[in-house]
Design a protein around this motif. Sequence first.
Motif, PDB file in Angstrom:
ATOM      1  N   VAL A  21       0.648  -1.046  -0.084  1.00 23.37           N
ATOM      2  CA  VAL A  21       0.010  -0.047   0.004  1.00 23.37           C
ATOM      3  C   VAL A  21       1.037   1.393  -0.135  1.00 23.37           C
ATOM      4  O   VAL A  21       1.831   1.259   0.687  1.00 23.37           O
ATOM      5  N   ASN A  22       0.465   2.183  -0.954  1.00 22.46           N
ATOM      6  CA  ASN A  22       1.109   3.429  -1.023  1.00 22.46           C
ATOM      7  C   ASN A  22       0.517   4.542  -0.167  1.00 22.46           C
ATOM      8  O   ASN A  22      -0.666   4.645  -0.634  1.00 22.46           O
ATOM      9  N   ALA A  23       1.121   5.073   0.656  1.00 26.92           N
ATOM     10  CA  ALA A  23       0.575   6.457   1.238  1.00 26.92           C
ATOM     11  C   ALA A  23       0.733   7.279   0.292  1.00 26.92           C
ATOM     12  O   ALA A  23       1.699   8.091   0.359  1.00 26.92           O
ATOM     13  N   LEU A  29       1.481  11.020  -7.468  1.00 21.63           N
ATOM     14  CA  LEU A  29       2.691  11.172  -7.984  1.00 21.63           C
ATOM     15  C   LEU A  29       3.965  10.987  -7.118  1.00 21.63           C
ATOM     16  O   LEU A  29       3.707  10.611  -5.858  1.00 21.63           O
ATOM     17  N   PRO A  30       5.279  10.704  -7.527  1.00 18.04           N
ATOM     18  CA  PRO A  30       6.396  10.246  -6.742  1.00 18.04           C
ATOM     19  C   PRO A  30       6.336  11.446  -5.873  1.00 18.04           C
ATOM     20  O   PRO A  30       5.984  12.615  -6.005  1.00 18.04           O
ATOM     21  N   ALA A  35       5.579   7.158  -0.521  1.00 19.77           N
ATOM     22  CA  ALA A  35       5.326   7.378  -1.960  1.00 19.77           C
ATOM     23  C   ALA A  35       6.628   7.424  -2.779  1.00 19.77           C
ATOM     24  O   ALA A  35       6.860   6.795  -3.933  1.00 19.77           O
ATOM     25  N   GLY A  36       7.818   8.214  -2.231  1.00 15.84           N
ATOM     26  CA  GLY A  36       8.931   8.144  -2.787  1.00 15.84           C
ATOM     27  C   GLY A  36       9.659   6.861  -2.873  1.00 15.84           C
ATOM     28  O   GLY A  36      10.046   6.501  -4.064  1.00 15.84           O
ATOM     29  N   ALA A  41      11.330   2.498  -6.366  1.00 16.20           N
ATOM     30  CA  ALA A  41      11.377   0.778  -6.795  1.00 16.20           C
ATOM     31  C   ALA A  41      10.830   0.405  -7.818  1.00 16.20           C
ATOM     32  O   ALA A  41      11.243  -0.432  -8.373  1.00 16.20           O
ATOM     33  N   ALA A  42       9.795   0.850  -8.085  1.00 14.88           N
ATOM     34  CA  ALA A  42       8.710   0.478  -8.982  1.00 14.88           C
ATOM     35  C   ALA A  42       9.130   0.926 -10.464  1.00 14.88           C
ATOM     36  O   ALA A  42       8.727   0.287 -11.461  1.00 14.88           O
TER      37      ALA A  42
END
Length: 175
Positions: A21-23, A29-30, A35-36, A41-42
């Motif tokens: 899960v991305n906060a 956006l990055p 998120a960064g 990594a992605a």
Amino acid sequence: MVKVELVQGNIASQPDMDAVVNAANARLLPGSGVAGAIHSAAGPGLAEECQALAPISPGQAVISSGHRLPNRYVIHCLGPVYGVDEPSDQLLGDCYRNALMLAEQHQLRSVAFPAISTGVFGYPVDKAAVVAFEAIARLAPTLNSVRLIRLVLFSDSDHRVFRTALSRSGLNPTG
């Protein structure tokens, strides 16, 4: 039965999980923090895919592929900015609930969460931990495919706070 575990580490380094899960920020956006780390990594393909999914509102969750991450999916949640997006506890709980419902819809077995909204969005870690576990505890009995929920805490202090909250939650902790 759904198992809940806590680990200290990097959310972008959870190779045994179906989704992380991305906060996220509203534009997906990055950024900095979670998120960064996830976008870095992605690779750039994640930001490209996210353009069509953005913007999202506090409490909302959307799903994308994992790109260069070892995970099949990234579930992006926009947590509330503490003291700005109200009711903060409801919106934060919605992040966890909506992410888990997306995981269920995609028949995922495992999901790793960061401590949503506790970084630059200013949500107090102790309050965020209680909200997270309350949301998970309410939804866990309805989950059929999700068997493992992992919370990945970056700092030792956050890990300790979440461990205390988990011990009081009534959930089935492992790890």
